[in-house]
Design a protein around this motif. Structure first.
Motif, PDB file in Angstrom:
ATOM      1  N   PRO A   1       0.801  -1.241   0.000  1.00  0.00           N
ATOM      2  CA  PRO A   1       0.000   0.000   0.000  1.00  0.00           C
ATOM      3  C   PRO A   1       0.832   1.289   0.000  1.00  0.00           C
ATOM      4  CG  PRO A   1      -0.861  -1.573   1.587  1.00  0.00           C
ATOM      5  CD  PRO A   1       0.442  -2.123   1.115  1.00  0.00           C
ATOM      6  N   ARG A   2       2.091   1.187   0.450  1.00  0.00           N
ATOM      7  CA  ARG A   2       2.949   2.376   0.480  1.00  0.00           C
ATOM      8  C   ARG A   2       3.364   2.826  -0.917  1.00  0.00           C
ATOM      9  NH1 ARG A   2       6.110  -0.405   5.427  1.00  0.00           N
ATOM     10  NH2 ARG A   2       5.639  -2.157   4.043  1.00  0.00           N
ATOM     11  N   MET A   3       3.086   1.972  -1.915  1.00  0.00           N
ATOM     12  CA  MET A   3       3.383   2.334  -3.304  1.00  0.00           C
ATOM     13  C   MET A   3       2.188   3.018  -3.981  1.00  0.00           C
ATOM     14  SD  MET A   3       6.388   1.979  -4.548  1.00  0.00           S
ATOM     15  CE  MET A   3       6.235   1.818  -6.337  1.00  0.00           C
ATOM     16  N   ALA A   4       1.099   3.185  -3.238  1.00  0.00           N
ATOM     17  CA  ALA A   4      -0.127   3.788  -3.791  1.00  0.00           C
ATOM     18  C   ALA A   4       0.096   5.097  -4.561  1.00  0.00           C
ATOM     19  CB  ALA A   4      -1.153   3.996  -2.676  1.00  0.00           C
ATOM     20  N   PRO A   5       0.936   6.026  -4.066  1.00  0.00           N
ATOM     21  CA  PRO A   5       1.123   7.293  -4.795  1.00  0.00           C
ATOM     22  C   PRO A   5       1.699   7.130  -6.208  1.00  0.00           C
ATOM     23  CG  PRO A   5       2.049   7.428  -2.572  1.00  0.00           C
ATOM     24  CD  PRO A   5       1.723   5.997  -2.822  1.00  0.00           C
ATOM     25  N   TYR A   6       2.313   5.967  -6.466  1.00  0.00           N
ATOM     26  CA  TYR A   6       2.954   5.747  -7.771  1.00  0.00           C
ATOM     27  C   TYR A   6       2.119   4.854  -8.703  1.00  0.00           C
ATOM     28  CZ  TYR A   6       6.892   7.351  -4.938  1.00  0.00           C
ATOM     29  OH  TYR A   6       7.706   8.073  -4.098  1.00  0.00           O
ATOM     30  N   ILE A   7       0.919   4.461  -8.235  1.00  0.00           N
ATOM     31  CA  ILE A   7       0.083   3.559  -9.036  1.00  0.00           C
ATOM     32  C   ILE A   7      -1.003   4.345  -9.768  1.00  0.00           C
ATOM     33  CG2 ILE A   7      -1.564   1.640  -8.909  1.00  0.00           C
ATOM     34  CD1 ILE A   7       0.209   0.531  -6.582  1.00  0.00           C
ATOM     35  N   PHE A   8      -1.139   4.071 -11.061  1.00  0.00           N
ATOM     36  CA  PHE A   8      -2.088   4.795 -11.908  1.00  0.00           C
ATOM     37  C   PHE A   8      -3.481   4.154 -11.848  1.00  0.00           C
ATOM     38  CE2 PHE A   8      -3.854   5.252 -16.317  1.00  0.00           C
ATOM     39  CZ  PHE A   8      -4.227   6.587 -16.196  1.00  0.00           C
ATOM     40  N   MET A   9      -3.510   2.827 -12.001  1.00  0.00           N
ATOM     41  CA  MET A   9      -4.789   2.111 -12.009  1.00  0.00           C
ATOM     42  C   MET A   9      -4.576   0.609 -11.857  1.00  0.00           C
ATOM     43  SD  MET A   9      -5.640   2.140 -16.124  1.00  0.00           S
ATOM     44  CE  MET A   9      -6.975   0.973 -16.057  1.00  0.00           C
ATOM     45  N   GLU A  10      -5.692  -0.105 -11.828  1.00  0.00           N
ATOM     46  CA  GLU A  10      -5.636  -1.568 -11.787  1.00  0.00           C
ATOM     47  C   GLU A  10      -6.256  -2.083 -13.081  1.00  0.00           C
ATOM     48  OE1 GLU A  10      -8.324  -5.066 -10.179  1.00  0.00           O
ATOM     49  OE2 GLU A  10      -8.150  -3.412  -8.733  1.00  0.00           O
ATOM     50  N   LYS A  11      -5.613  -3.051 -13.705  1.00  0.00           N
ATOM     51  CA  LYS A  11      -6.154  -3.609 -14.943  1.00  0.00           C
ATOM     52  C   LYS A  11      -5.934  -5.117 -14.945  1.00  0.00           C
ATOM     53  CE  LYS A  11      -6.132  -2.932 -19.954  1.00  0.00           C
ATOM     54  NZ  LYS A  11      -5.429  -2.340 -21.106  1.00  0.00           N
ATOM     55  N   ASN A  12      -7.023  -5.859 -15.099  1.00  0.00           N
ATOM     56  CA  ASN A  12      -6.977  -7.328 -15.124  1.00  0.00           C
ATOM     57  C   ASN A  12      -6.221  -7.913 -13.920  1.00  0.00           C
ATOM     58  OD1 ASN A  12      -8.308  -7.197 -17.608  1.00  0.00           O
ATOM     59  ND2 ASN A  12      -6.378  -7.188 -18.750  1.00  0.00           N
ATOM     60  N   GLY A  13      -6.460  -7.326 -12.756  1.00  0.00           N
ATOM     61  CA  GLY A  13      -5.846  -7.832 -11.532  1.00  0.00           C
ATOM     62  C   GLY A  13      -4.389  -7.451 -11.344  1.00  0.00           C
ATOM     63  N   ILE A  14      -3.900  -6.545 -12.195  1.00  0.00           N
ATOM     64  CA  ILE A  14      -2.494  -6.101 -12.107  1.00  0.00           C
ATOM     65  C   ILE A  14      -2.457  -4.590 -11.898  1.00  0.00           C
ATOM     66  CG2 ILE A  14      -0.372  -5.783 -13.474  1.00  0.00           C
ATOM     67  CD1 ILE A  14      -0.975  -8.507 -14.770  1.00  0.00           C
ATOM     68  N   HIS A  15      -1.559  -4.129 -11.068  1.00  0.00           N
ATOM     69  CA  HIS A  15      -1.404  -2.692 -10.864  1.00  0.00           C
ATOM     70  C   HIS A  15      -0.569  -2.088 -11.996  1.00  0.00           C
ATOM     71  CE1 HIS A  15      -2.555  -2.795  -6.412  1.00  0.00           C
ATOM     72  NE2 HIS A  15      -3.381  -1.960  -7.008  1.00  0.00           N
ATOM     73  N   ILE A  16      -1.015  -0.949 -12.488  1.00  0.00           N
ATOM     74  CA  ILE A  16      -0.303  -0.236 -13.546  1.00  0.00           C
ATOM     75  C   ILE A  16       0.383   0.977 -12.924  1.00  0.00           C
ATOM     76  CG2 ILE A  16      -0.534   0.998 -15.761  1.00  0.00           C
ATOM     77  CD1 ILE A  16      -1.215  -2.043 -15.955  1.00  0.00           C
ATOM     78  N   ILE A  17       1.682   1.061 -13.135  1.00  0.00           N
ATOM     79  CA  ILE A  17       2.477   2.165 -12.576  1.00  0.00           C
ATOM     80  C   ILE A  17       2.240   3.443 -13.380  1.00  0.00           C
ATOM     81  CG2 ILE A  17       4.879   2.963 -12.240  1.00  0.00           C
ATOM     82  CD1 ILE A  17       5.552  -0.111 -11.780  1.00  0.00           C
ATOM     83  N   ASP A  18       2.168   4.559 -12.680  1.00  0.00           N
ATOM     84  CA  ASP A  18       1.982   5.865 -13.316  1.00  0.00           C
ATOM     85  C   ASP A  18       3.315   6.293 -13.942  1.00  0.00           C
ATOM     86  OD1 ASP A  18       1.558   8.498 -13.998  1.00  0.00           O
ATOM     87  OD2 ASP A  18       0.475   9.010 -12.163  1.00  0.00           O
ATOM     88  N   LEU A  19       3.402   6.207 -15.272  1.00  0.00           N
ATOM     89  CA  LEU A  19       4.670   6.503 -15.951  1.00  0.00           C
ATOM     90  C   LEU A  19       5.054   7.980 -15.891  1.00  0.00           C
ATOM     91  CD1 LEU A  19       4.557   4.125 -19.056  1.00  0.00           C
ATOM     92  CD2 LEU A  19       5.728   3.803 -16.889  1.00  0.00           C
ATOM     93  N   ASN A  20       4.066   8.858 -15.686  1.00  0.00           N
ATOM     94  CA  ASN A  20       4.398  10.277 -15.524  1.00  0.00           C
ATOM     95  C   ASN A  20       5.213  10.464 -14.244  1.00  0.00           C
ATOM     96  OD1 ASN A  20       3.123  11.491 -17.828  1.00  0.00           O
ATOM     97  ND2 ASN A  20       1.159  11.022 -16.875  1.00  0.00           N
TER      98      ASN A  20
END
Length: 255
Positions: free
Chosen positions: A26-45
């Protein structure tokens, strides 16, 4: 600054793919963009933003003439990291992180000296006169030491920074750096704790392409820092020469 990475470069290398949502930290939440098909997608910006900050800081460290220790013991990262570190003449650990490698550096230096003395012994004629069994034991010991410490053979003092791939796997290295106030630059995936990392680079730390892209970019930044250091030294040397010449001219005029 080294050629800036574009959003598309990161996308093509799969830098945005995180871990399964149930494995996230959960501490990585600020860097996560969304969830897709059960996988977290990292915010590339965020990745681009963090990469820029990390590059600026790393460049200044190298420009000051200090070393950056590359750490990556996971299989898919070992060759990439070792190759880049060797190219830049920087220390690296890709086999196994020995506990106390930095916090107990005096002991590690003893092992490095031992490795160096074995190397000298093996080049000496006296080595050939030893029994076959003794020679075998010595060469095995050298191989063992080189495998674990070969990448830091030229490290005569603590590094000024660490570049780490997978902080979860390399948690001992990160803790040692924290204890010694050595800044940590790291690729951090969605299953890891970014706390304790001074310069977080949110990225997929499992895929070969992703590791290769980020490591290569960091390598170019370090290369630039080294080039600027050389330029600074050349300019300082030239200035000294000019000052010495002026002093000689002034002394001759005074005569």
């Amino acid at each position: 600054m080294a050629n800036k990475l574009e959003y598309k470069d990161l996308l093509d290398a799969g830098v945005h793919f995180g871990h399964l949502t149930r494995k996230w930290d959960p501490r990585m939440a600020p860097y996560i963009f969304m969830e897709k098909n059960g996988i977290h997608i990292i915010d590339l910006n965020k990745t681009l933003e963090c990469l820029e900050k990390a590059s600026f800081a790393l460049k200044n460290i190298v420009r000051s003439g200090r070393k950056v220790l590359f750490v990556a013991t996971k299989k898919q990262a070992q060759d990439i990291v070792a190759e880049e570190a060797k190219r830049l003449n920087m220390p690296f650990v890709t086999e196994r992180w020995l506990g106390g490698m930095m916090t107990n550096f005096a002991t590690i230096r003893k092992s490095l000296k031992k490795m160096s003395s074995i190397d000298k012994l093996m080049k000496d004629e006296a080595y050939l006169n030893l029994a076959k069994r003794e020679r075998l034991m010595i060469s095995r010991e050298k191989e063992k030491l080189e495998r674990v410490l070969g990448g830091i053979a030229d490290l005569n003092r603590l590094p000024a920074a660490l570049f780490v791939i997978d902080v979860k796997r390399e948690h001992i290295a990160v803790k040692e750096a924290q204890k010694l106030n050595i800044p940590v630059f790291a690729m951090v995936d969605t299953n890891s704790d970014p706390n304790g990392v001074d310069f977080v680079i949110p990225a997929n730390d499992d895929a070969f392409k992703s590791i290769s892209l980020i490591t290569s970019h960091i390598g170019k930044v370090i290369e630039e820092g080294l080039a600027e250091r050389k330029k600074d030294k050349d300019e300082a040397s030239q200035q000294k020469e000019e000052e010495a010449k002026k002093a000689v001219d002034t002394a001759e005029e005074a005569k």
